[in-house]
Every structure is written in structure tokens, then in C-alpha cells.
Design a protein around this motif. Structure first.
Motif, PDB file in Angstrom:
ATOM      1  N   THR A 237      -6.755   2.708  -2.900  1.00 23.33           N
ATOM      2  CA  THR A 237      -6.115   3.984  -2.573  1.00 23.33           C
ATOM      3  C   THR A 237      -5.701   4.029  -1.104  1.00 23.33           C
ATOM      4  O   THR A 237      -4.579   4.440  -0.772  1.00 23.33           O
ATOM      5  N   ASP A 240      -2.742   1.729  -0.410  1.00 21.94           N
ATOM      6  CA  ASP A 240      -1.488   2.244  -0.982  1.00 21.94           C
ATOM      7  C   ASP A 240      -0.880   3.349  -0.126  1.00 21.94           C
ATOM      8  O   ASP A 240       0.335   3.347   0.129  1.00 21.94           O
ATOM      9  N   PHE A 241      -1.690   4.325   0.327  1.00 18.42           N
ATOM     10  CA  PHE A 241      -1.060   5.417   1.079  1.00 18.42           C
ATOM     11  C   PHE A 241      -0.677   4.980   2.489  1.00 18.42           C
ATOM     12  O   PHE A 241       0.270   5.509   3.072  1.00 18.42           O
ATOM     13  N   GLU A 244       2.636   2.836   2.100  1.00 19.31           N
ATOM     14  CA  GLU A 244       3.797   3.646   1.732  1.00 19.31           C
ATOM     15  C   GLU A 244       4.502   4.216   2.964  1.00 19.31           C
ATOM     16  O   GLU A 244       5.721   4.409   2.951  1.00 19.31           O
ATOM     17  N   ARG A 259       2.753   5.788  10.885  1.00 25.74           N
ATOM     18  CA  ARG A 259       1.590   5.044  10.391  1.00 25.74           C
ATOM     19  C   ARG A 259       0.509   4.902  11.468  1.00 25.74           C
ATOM     20  O   ARG A 259      -0.680   4.873  11.156  1.00 25.74           O
ATOM     21  N   GLN A 322       3.327  13.615   3.676  1.00 26.59           N
ATOM     22  CA  GLN A 322       3.671  12.426   2.885  1.00 26.59           C
ATOM     23  C   GLN A 322       2.424  11.825   2.258  1.00 26.59           C
ATOM     24  O   GLN A 322       2.435  11.429   1.084  1.00 26.59           O
ATOM     25  N   VAL A 323       1.347  11.731   3.042  1.00 26.69           N
ATOM     26  CA  VAL A 323       0.091  11.188   2.516  1.00 26.69           C
ATOM     27  C   VAL A 323      -0.457  12.086   1.413  1.00 26.69           C
ATOM     28  O   VAL A 323      -0.893  11.606   0.352  1.00 26.69           O
ATOM     29  N   ARG A 325       1.203  14.097  -0.540  1.00 19.89           N
ATOM     30  CA  ARG A 325       2.040  13.964  -1.742  1.00 19.89           C
ATOM     31  C   ARG A 325       1.686  12.690  -2.506  1.00 19.89           C
ATOM     32  O   ARG A 325       1.693  12.674  -3.746  1.00 19.89           O
ATOM     33  N   HIS A 326       1.404  11.629  -1.763  1.00 20.20           N
ATOM     34  CA  HIS A 326       1.012  10.375  -2.416  1.00 20.20           C
ATOM     35  C   HIS A 326      -0.272  10.578  -3.226  1.00 20.20           C
ATOM     36  O   HIS A 326      -0.367  10.134  -4.384  1.00 20.20           O
ATOM     37  N   LEU A 327      -1.261  11.248  -2.645  1.00 20.37           N
ATOM     38  CA  LEU A 327      -2.521  11.485  -3.354  1.00 20.37           C
ATOM     39  C   LEU A 327      -2.309  12.411  -4.542  1.00 20.37           C
ATOM     40  O   LEU A 327      -2.902  12.218  -5.618  1.00 20.37           O
ATOM     41  N   ALA A 329       0.312  12.600  -6.335  1.00 26.77           N
ATOM     42  CA  ALA A 329       1.059  11.886  -7.369  1.00 26.77           C
ATOM     43  C   ALA A 329       0.207  10.864  -8.118  1.00 26.77           C
ATOM     44  O   ALA A 329       0.607  10.373  -9.172  1.00 26.77           O
ATOM     45  N   SER A 330      -0.992  10.551  -7.586  1.00 26.71           N
ATOM     46  CA  SER A 330      -1.843   9.561  -8.234  1.00 26.71           C
ATOM     47  C   SER A 330      -2.385  10.087  -9.558  1.00 26.71           C
ATOM     48  O   SER A 330      -2.900  11.201  -9.625  1.00 26.71           O
TER      49      SER A 330
END
Length: 337
Positions: A237, A240-241, A244, A259, A322-323, A325-327, A329-330
Motif C-alpha cells: 500500500t 503504491d501511493f 503514484e 513526493r 491525491q494520496v 483519493r488513492h486510499l 479507491a483501493s
């Protein structure tokens, strides 16, 4: 760990853990005023000042453990799970390689030497326990119970504890009230939740963040039979974030990129004016929760704050959104309900 970095049951890390969450528990009452917080903290937890003009105060909190024994994990057990890291390439093929999940999350206390090994000493082993007793002035009971509750939900100690190592939980002794289970409603009732935008106004972690979807706490949908599998999930996890967000520059970068502000330093992606000595701790943190059936659930939570940066131009709010949203979407994570 002790002075030799050996994992040992000691009261200082536990007192530091309670103190860390006490600051968050008391911050709303003081309207997040740092000077007022320091006065209250000094009066309760005491201080040992290098400059005697500041005055030293004895702590009004006393802690005792049933025993101070060493960890017995002196050799890292073989069988570490591996995860895919797109930025780690095979020298011959150029394809993405796998990396050890535990080494990735534990680099520093763990080293790569004929497989993953402990850097020094020993570690406390999984499922170990101890008995902690706390004495404190009755007038401070409410705030300390809030702090203990937050530490129960989110607390970790030791090396790489932001990555989930050293996860712990309290279990009330006979005659003491049990602490509540973590829930969105229970967390909000502590008063320790604050909108993400407001959290980014201050330069110290003072609250659990929130946004339009709720509190910034995610739980794994599945549970794991052991800590190794749970840490593998958290390692993948985190990879991945971070990946991205990407990079537009390479090593010795002329500017800070999004980043970099998640956590710094970043291997092979240093900022020229920062070098390798600047440290930005990740405010998105991991925890393993023990379920009643003995399995473990991964927990991710965010205590956002504003890092000190060498220049303007980084949109912190957009970066963290952004981070988040990534979580969101998991398919393996869900917001705390």
C-alpha cells in the motif's frame, strides 16, 4: 529500545507514547496554542531542562511495569514476504523487482545482509505482553483517559513505529474501566478531529484529519492470520501511493516535488539544497489492530501538519488529497465507520 538499541520493555517509551497522544487530546481545549500546551505539559509530565534558568519540575505521573525484560527475537526469521516495487529495477532486464516487505517498512532497525537481519541487539517478539500501572492526580483523569484511548487506537512504539512496527493495545486490569473500541463516532466524540485544511495551518501533528468523506482513517477490509501478512499489505500500500505521485526530476533535484513532502529523504531522489540530512516524517501512519479472534487488521490514519519547506510552490492540500483519493479507491480499504 535501550541505549544500545536493543528491544527492551521499559517505561520511557510508554510514557512518551502517552505524552504524544495527551498533546492531541488536550490541544482543542487550548485552541492549539503551543505556548499554553507547553505550560500544561511541563506541569503534568515534568521537565529536565539543560538550562537551569528554565527550572526543572518533577513529573506528576508515575509509571511502573511488572518487569523490564529484553526481547528474545535476536535473529530475523526466514520467510519474509516480498512486494513489487516499480522503481526498483533488475539490472539485466530493466523490469520491476520485488523487495522484502519487512525490510522496506523497517529499513534502519532492519538491514539487508544475507537476507533481512536485525541491525543490532534484539526485538520484542510478537504477542508479548506486560503490565503497566499509572498513578496520576485525579484532576487529570479525563484528559489522560482520552490520551490512553487514542494511544490504544493508534499507538505504536519503537523503531519505524510510523510504519506499523511496535503496534500495541491496552487491556484494562480488573477494576479499571475498559477502553472503547475504535469507531468514527467514538473518535469524533474525543474532539480530536480537525478538517484537513485547518490541520495544514500548523507545523505539528495536533489532530486526526478529516475531509468531506469523514475522518482520515482507513481500515483493511480483510484480516490477516499473522503480522507478516499484515505488514506485507501495508508495505505494498505504501509503495503504491508513493509511486503514484511520481517524480519529474531525478537525484540532486533543483526543487522540492510533491513526493518529497510526503516523507524525506527518498532513495535516489534527493533535493539538492536539502541533501541527505533533512528529515520530514510521514504524517500518514500505520497500525496493526488485534481482532477478538486473534487475527490482525491494518489501519492507516493521518495526522496532517505543515512541513517546513525551503520555498513555496508545493500545494500541500492537493498532494495529500491525491494520496487520500488513492486510499479511497483501493478495493482493500474502507473509511472508518
Amino acid at each position: 529500545g535501550d541505549a544500545d538499541q536493543r528491544g527492551v520493555w521499559r517505561t520511557p517509551p510508554l510514557k512518551a507514547l502517552i505524552r504524544e497522544w495527551w498533546r492531541i487530546a488536550i490541544a482543542p481545549e487550548l485552541r492549539y496554542d503551543v505556548s499554553g500546551l507547553q505550560v500544561r505539559e511541563k506541569a503534568l509530565f515534568g521537565t529536565a531542562a539543560d538550562d537551569s534558568r528554565e527550572g526543572n519540575q518533577k513529573s506528576r505521573i508515575r509509571l511502573t511495569l511488572s518487569d523490564w525484560h529484553d526481547g528474545i527475537c535476536k535473529k530475523w526469521e526466514a520467510g519474509e514476504p516480498r512486494v513489487t516495487h516499480p522503481e526498483v529495477k533488475d539490472r539485466n532486464t530493466g523490469n520491476a523487482r520485488t523487495v522484502g516487505a519487512e525490510l522496506y517498512l523497517g529499513y534502519g532497525p532492519l538491514i539487508s545482509q544475507q537476507g533481512t537481519q536485525l541491525k543490532t541487539g534484539a526485538a520484542l517478539q510478537a504477542k508479548d505482553s506486560n503490565t503497566l500501572k499509572i498513578a496520576h492526580p485525579e484532576a487529570h483523569s479525563d484528559e489522560l483517559i482520552r490520551a490512553l484511548t487514542l494511544a490504544h487506537w493508534f499507538g505504536t512504539i519503537g523503531g519505524r513505529s510510523r510504519n506499523g512496527w511496535g503496534s500495541l493495545a491496552w487491556q484494562a486490569l480488573d477494576g479499571s474501566p475498559a477502553l472503547p473500541a475504535l469507531s468514527r463516532e467514538g473518535l469524533q466524540q474525543t474532539g480530536c478531529v480537525r478538517p484537513l485544511t485547518r490541520c495544514l495551518d500548523l507545523d505539528w501533528p495536533h489532530a486526526i484529519g478529516s475531509d468531506g468523506k469523514g475522518v482520515l482513517v482507513w481500515q483493511g477490509k480483510q484480516t490477516f492470520p499473522n503480522w507478516r501478512e499484515a505488514m506485507k499489505f501495508l508495505a505494498q500500500t505504501k509503495i503504491d501511493f508513493r509511486v503514484e505521485l511520481g517524480f519529474n526530476t531525478g537525484d540532486n533535484s533543483p526543487r522540492v516535488e510533491p513526493r518529497h513532502v510526503i516523507a524525506y529523504p527518498v532513495t535516489k531522489h534527493h533535493v539538492g539544497q536539502w541533501g541527505r540530512n533533512v528529515r520530514l516524517a510521514n504524517t500518514l501512519r500505520f497500525k496493526l489492530q488485534a481482532e477478538t479472534d486473534g487475527t490482525l487488521r491494518a489501519l492507516i490514519y493521518h495526522t496532517p501538519c505543515k512541513p517546513t519547506l525551503p520555498h513555496h510552490g508545493i500545494d500541500l492540500l492537493d498532494t495529500w488529497q491525491q494520496v487520500h483519493r488513492h486510499l479511497d479507491a483501493s478495493v482493500q480499504l474502507v473509511r472508518l465507520a
